[in-house]
Design an enzyme around this catalytic site. Sequence first.
Site, PDB file in Angstrom:
ATOM      1  N   ASP A   1     -30.077 -12.934  -4.810  1.00 21.53           N
ATOM      2  CA  ASP A   1     -28.683 -12.583  -4.482  1.00 21.53           C
ATOM      3  C   ASP A   1     -27.852 -12.485  -5.769  1.00 21.53           C
ATOM      4  O   ASP A   1     -27.119 -11.516  -5.978  1.00 21.53           O
ATOM      5  CB  ASP A   1     -28.110 -13.659  -3.539  1.00 21.53           C
ATOM      6  CG  ASP A   1     -26.619 -13.510  -3.349  1.00 21.53           C
ATOM      7  OD1 ASP A   1     -26.214 -12.620  -2.598  1.00 21.53           O
ATOM      8  OD2 ASP A   1     -25.857 -14.290  -3.960  1.00 21.53           O
TER       9      ASP A   1
ATOM     10  N   VAL B   1     -19.275  -8.669  -5.396  1.00 22.41           N
ATOM     11  CA  VAL B   1     -19.619  -9.716  -6.367  1.00 22.41           C
ATOM     12  C   VAL B   1     -18.555 -10.804  -6.313  1.00 22.41           C
ATOM     13  O   VAL B   1     -17.362 -10.522  -6.455  1.00 22.41           O
ATOM     14  CB  VAL B   1     -19.687  -9.159  -7.808  1.00 22.41           C
ATOM     15  CG1 VAL B   1     -20.075 -10.262  -8.790  1.00 22.41           C
ATOM     16  CG2 VAL B   1     -20.672  -7.999  -7.893  1.00 22.41           C
TER      17      VAL B   1
ATOM     18  N   ALA C   1       0.829  -1.221   0.000  1.00 16.49           N
ATOM     19  CA  ALA C   1       0.000   0.000   0.000  1.00 16.49           C
ATOM     20  C   ALA C   1       0.853   1.258   0.000  1.00 16.49           C
ATOM     21  O   ALA C   1       0.392   2.320  -0.419  1.00 16.49           O
ATOM     22  CB  ALA C   1      -0.922  -0.001   1.223  1.00 16.49           C
TER      23      ALA C   1
ATOM     24  N   GLY D   1     -17.236 -12.563  -3.951  1.00 17.77           N
ATOM     25  CA  GLY D   1     -16.308 -12.570  -2.804  1.00 17.77           C
ATOM     26  C   GLY D   1     -14.860 -12.282  -3.124  1.00 17.77           C
ATOM     27  O   GLY D   1     -14.471 -11.135  -3.330  1.00 17.77           O
TER      28      GLY D   1
ATOM     29  N   VAL E   1     -17.982   0.110  14.111  1.00 20.94           N
ATOM     30  CA  VAL E   1     -19.386   0.380  14.431  1.00 20.94           C
ATOM     31  C   VAL E   1     -20.125  -0.957  14.391  1.00 20.94           C
ATOM     32  O   VAL E   1     -19.990  -1.713  13.423  1.00 20.94           O
ATOM     33  CB  VAL E   1     -20.027   1.356  13.418  1.00 20.94           C
ATOM     34  CG1 VAL E   1     -21.462   1.678  13.827  1.00 20.94           C
ATOM     35  CG2 VAL E   1     -19.206   2.626  13.298  1.00 20.94           C
TER      36      VAL E   1
ATOM     37  N   LYS F   1     -25.920  -9.102  -7.794  1.00 21.64           N
ATOM     38  CA  LYS F   1     -24.535  -9.085  -8.280  1.00 21.64           C
ATOM     39  C   LYS F   1     -24.506  -8.829  -9.788  1.00 21.64           C
ATOM     40  O   LYS F   1     -23.659  -8.094 -10.289  1.00 21.64           O
ATOM     41  CB  LYS F   1     -23.864 -10.411  -7.949  1.00 21.64           C
ATOM     42  CG  LYS F   1     -23.746 -10.660  -6.443  1.00 21.64           C
ATOM     43  CD  LYS F   1     -23.376 -12.118  -6.170  1.00 21.64           C
ATOM     44  CE  LYS F   1     -23.281 -12.421  -4.694  1.00 21.64           C
ATOM     45  NZ  LYS F   1     -23.224 -13.868  -4.426  1.00 21.64           N
TER      46      LYS F   1
ATOM     47  N   GLU G   1     -28.836 -19.783   4.501  1.00 19.89           N
ATOM     48  CA  GLU G   1     -29.479 -19.152   5.654  1.00 19.89           C
ATOM     49  C   GLU G   1     -30.678 -19.998   6.093  1.00 19.89           C
ATOM     50  O   GLU G   1     -31.186 -20.818   5.319  1.00 19.89           O
ATOM     51  CB  GLU G   1     -30.023 -17.765   5.252  1.00 19.89           C
ATOM     52  CG  GLU G   1     -29.008 -16.840   4.633  1.00 19.89           C
ATOM     53  CD  GLU G   1     -28.057 -16.256   5.657  1.00 19.89           C
ATOM     54  OE1 GLU G   1     -28.443 -16.146   6.829  1.00 19.89           O
ATOM     55  OE2 GLU G   1     -26.920 -15.936   5.281  1.00 19.89           O
TER      56      GLU G   1
ATOM     57  N   GLY H   1     -23.751 -24.362   6.909  1.00 18.11           N
ATOM     58  CA  GLY H   1     -23.645 -22.898   7.010  1.00 18.11           C
ATOM     59  C   GLY H   1     -23.575 -22.214   5.653  1.00 18.11           C
ATOM     60  O   GLY H   1     -23.275 -21.027   5.566  1.00 18.11           O
TER      61      GLY H   1
HETATM   62  N1  NAP Z   1     -20.092 -13.341   4.678  1.00 17.17           N
HETATM   63  C1  NAP Z   1     -19.691 -13.463   3.414  1.00 17.17           C
HETATM   64  O1  NAP Z   1     -19.167 -14.503   3.000  1.00 17.17           O
HETATM   65  C2  NAP Z   1     -19.887 -12.314   2.456  1.00 17.17           C
HETATM   66  C3  NAP Z   1     -19.420 -12.442   1.136  1.00 17.17           C
HETATM   67  C4  NAP Z   1     -19.562 -11.365   0.252  1.00 17.17           C
HETATM   68  C5  NAP Z   1     -20.186 -10.217   0.683  1.00 17.17           C
HETATM   69  N2  NAP Z   1     -20.658 -10.137   1.953  1.00 17.17           N
HETATM   70  C6  NAP Z   1     -21.314  -8.899   2.360  1.00 17.17           C
HETATM   71  O2  NAP Z   1     -20.590  -8.326   3.425  1.00 17.17           O
HETATM   72  C7  NAP Z   1     -21.479  -7.645   4.288  1.00 17.17           C
HETATM   73  C8  NAP Z   1     -21.289  -8.150   5.724  1.00 17.17           C
HETATM   74  O3  NAP Z   1     -21.564  -9.525   5.779  1.00 17.17           O
HETATM   75  P1  NAP Z   1     -21.177 -10.403   7.073  1.00 17.17           P
HETATM   76  O4  NAP Z   1     -21.372 -11.817   6.648  1.00 17.17           O
HETATM   77  O5  NAP Z   1     -19.868  -9.996   7.614  1.00 17.17           O
HETATM   78  O6  NAP Z   1     -22.338  -9.995   8.089  1.00 17.17           O
HETATM   79  P2  NAP Z   1     -22.429 -10.297   9.659  1.00 17.17           P
HETATM   80  O7  NAP Z   1     -21.479 -11.361  10.053  1.00 17.17           O
HETATM   81  O8  NAP Z   1     -23.859 -10.461   9.976  1.00 17.17           O
HETATM   82  O9  NAP Z   1     -21.912  -8.928  10.336  1.00 17.17           O
HETATM   83  C9  NAP Z   1     -22.637  -7.751  10.274  1.00 17.17           C
HETATM   84  C10 NAP Z   1     -21.994  -6.711  11.159  1.00 17.17           C
HETATM   85  O10 NAP Z   1     -22.685  -5.482  11.003  1.00 17.17           O
HETATM   86  C11 NAP Z   1     -23.142  -5.021  12.279  1.00 17.17           C
HETATM   87  N3  NAP Z   1     -24.437  -4.370  12.100  1.00 17.17           N
HETATM   88  C12 NAP Z   1     -25.582  -4.905  11.620  1.00 17.17           C
HETATM   89  N4  NAP Z   1     -26.561  -3.986  11.595  1.00 17.17           N
HETATM   90  C13 NAP Z   1     -26.016  -2.853  12.082  1.00 17.17           C
HETATM   91  C14 NAP Z   1     -26.530  -1.557  12.329  1.00 17.17           C
HETATM   92  N5  NAP Z   1     -27.796  -1.232  12.058  1.00 17.17           N
HETATM   93  N6  NAP Z   1     -25.697  -0.617  12.828  1.00 17.17           N
HETATM   94  C15 NAP Z   1     -24.398  -0.921  13.128  1.00 17.17           C
HETATM   95  N7  NAP Z   1     -23.865  -2.141  12.906  1.00 17.17           N
HETATM   96  C16 NAP Z   1     -24.661  -3.098  12.402  1.00 17.17           C
HETATM   97  C17 NAP Z   1     -23.236  -6.241  13.154  1.00 17.17           C
HETATM   98  O11 NAP Z   1     -23.140  -5.843  14.501  1.00 17.17           O
HETATM   99  P3  NAP Z   1     -23.103  -6.933  15.702  1.00 17.17           P
HETATM  100  O12 NAP Z   1     -21.750  -7.552  15.609  1.00 17.17           O
HETATM  101  O13 NAP Z   1     -23.292  -6.128  16.940  1.00 17.17           O
HETATM  102  O14 NAP Z   1     -24.225  -7.889  15.423  1.00 17.17           O
HETATM  103  C18 NAP Z   1     -22.030  -7.040  12.650  1.00 17.17           C
HETATM  104  O15 NAP Z   1     -20.870  -6.617  13.275  1.00 17.17           O
HETATM  105  C19 NAP Z   1     -22.875  -7.847   3.720  1.00 17.17           C
HETATM  106  O16 NAP Z   1     -23.221  -6.778   2.887  1.00 17.17           O
HETATM  107  C20 NAP Z   1     -22.712  -9.106   2.898  1.00 17.17           C
HETATM  108  O17 NAP Z   1     -23.641  -9.179   1.807  1.00 17.17           O
HETATM  109  C21 NAP Z   1     -20.525 -11.150   2.855  1.00 17.17           C
END
Ligand code: NAP
Length: 422
Positions: free
Chosen positions: A195, A126, A31, A128, A41, A199, A184, A181
């Site tokens: 979904d 898109v 970087a 991952g 947050v 993308k 959902e 896992g």
């Molecule tokens: N997981 C994957 O493999 C993957 C792949 C590609 C893209 N994504 C995208 O990445 C993003 C995150 O996914 P994730 O799987 O990491 O989700 P996750 O594990 O459910 O984590 C969500 C995080 O956001 C916080 N959060 C939720 N609502 C909130 C609010 N209103 N205000 C403040 N914080 C809030 C949660 O807080 P708490 O910890 O307090 O619950 C948690 O820390 C999503 O847009 C998802 O589509 C995920």
Amino acid sequence: MLNIALVGVGTVGGAVADILEKNRALITARAGKNIRVVKGVVKNATRQRGDLGFPLTTDYREVVEDPAIDVVVELMGGVDKAFEIVSAALRNKKAVVTANKAMLAYHRYELEELARDLPFMYEASVAGGIPIIRALRDGLCANHIESIRGVINGTCNYMLTRMFDKRVSFDQALKEAQGLGYAEADPTFDIGGFDAAHKLLILASLAYGIDAKPNDILIEGIGHLTDEDIAFAEEFGYTIKSLAIAKKVGSKVSLRVHPALITKKEVIAKVEGVMNGVAVVGDKVGETFYYGAGAGGEATASSVIADLIAIARGETTPMLGFSYGFDSQLTLAAKDDITSKYYIRILVEDVAGVLAQTAAVLAKNNISIETVLQRKKRVKKEWANLLLSTHIARETDLIGALHEIAELGFVKAPPAMIRIES
Ligand SMILES: NC(=O)c1ccc[n+]([C@@H]2O[C@H](COP(=O)([O-])OP(=O)(O)OC[C@H]3O[C@@H](n4cnc5c(N)ncnc54)[C@H](OP(=O)(O)O)[C@@H]3O)[C@@H](O)[C@H]2O)c1
């Protein structure tokens, strides 16, 4: 120093913090500066999370209004709240990185207008860990993109792989995906095709400059597939994939997500399990192919950090790949403006004349049959599944024919159809 805030410290946010720490020397060397998480947050700040090495808050204003923060990294998901936070960050002149395909599917053009010259990166939204955004925006940018075909939903692909390889039922495949896992508790978003559609819309903006919303495009899930469909596909050298397809024909672009029969010889047919693959055809480069992990904390964080490194290096790339205000001459094709070969499944009473009458309806609607198979349905011995494939036909003709066939006296259930992608 590049100071960042993680809005969302869950699966992806947690992995970003972790990798920034574990690979710090390498990332700093690439970087050109240190990338430091200043604050996170979250929704629930009292939950036990171990020592993250940075403080947490539940108030996003603390980061979007903090002059010390350079980049807001949105990893919380959802549409409205995330849009509110990202918009506020841009108004406060913060660069943004996000993995949020749902927010982008609905709001990418409003965000582009807010961002203008601010860096706005979303590689992880898109497929991952696969750098498909960068491929379309940078690597292939000298080309007119003729088509994109993606296996970009790991849940669907895992289930279809199990249905093919082990002949498990749809319900069993879903149960397994949930157990591992990959799906959902409410799997509608994945198996309904939504979904993948989100993308696809992001890819379509980069490839064609097209602003379409989920409601504008054809989205069909995999819930109607049966073991007979799998057996038919197998017998004729096909596999079935849930494909996200963008195709340019003249000045129209067709965008759709649906299950498709595809010959096993194609590279994309070999994308198995939870893996993702995207084939992009450019008018000068020909076919290119991108393969890898489409989800998972570390793979997704790998893309998020690549975006952060790009920002640290001072890269200034137009958010949607075209200069702001670009007016694409391409327009979205109507949802049913499709020509394809089709596979049709019709549950019929096993009586004389069934095939002749079915063929007559198809012929009247300009559809000619390529292959026919008849399989006895085990639940009722006098019923059979008539399985057909057609030559290329117009989708509107096919839909009309299927409505007429459904009215024939010997037909026991509405006919099902799967497009054959060639
Ligand atoms: N997981 C994957 O493999 C993957 C792949 C590609 C893209 N994504 C995208 O990445 C993003 C995150 O996914 P994730 O799987 O990491 O989700 P996750 O594990 O459910 O984590 C969500 C995080 O956001 C916080 N959060 C939720 N609502 C909130 C609010 N209103 N205000 C403040 N914080 C809030 C949660 O807080 P708490 O910890 O307090 O619950 C948690 O820390 C999503 O847009 C998802 O589509 C995920």
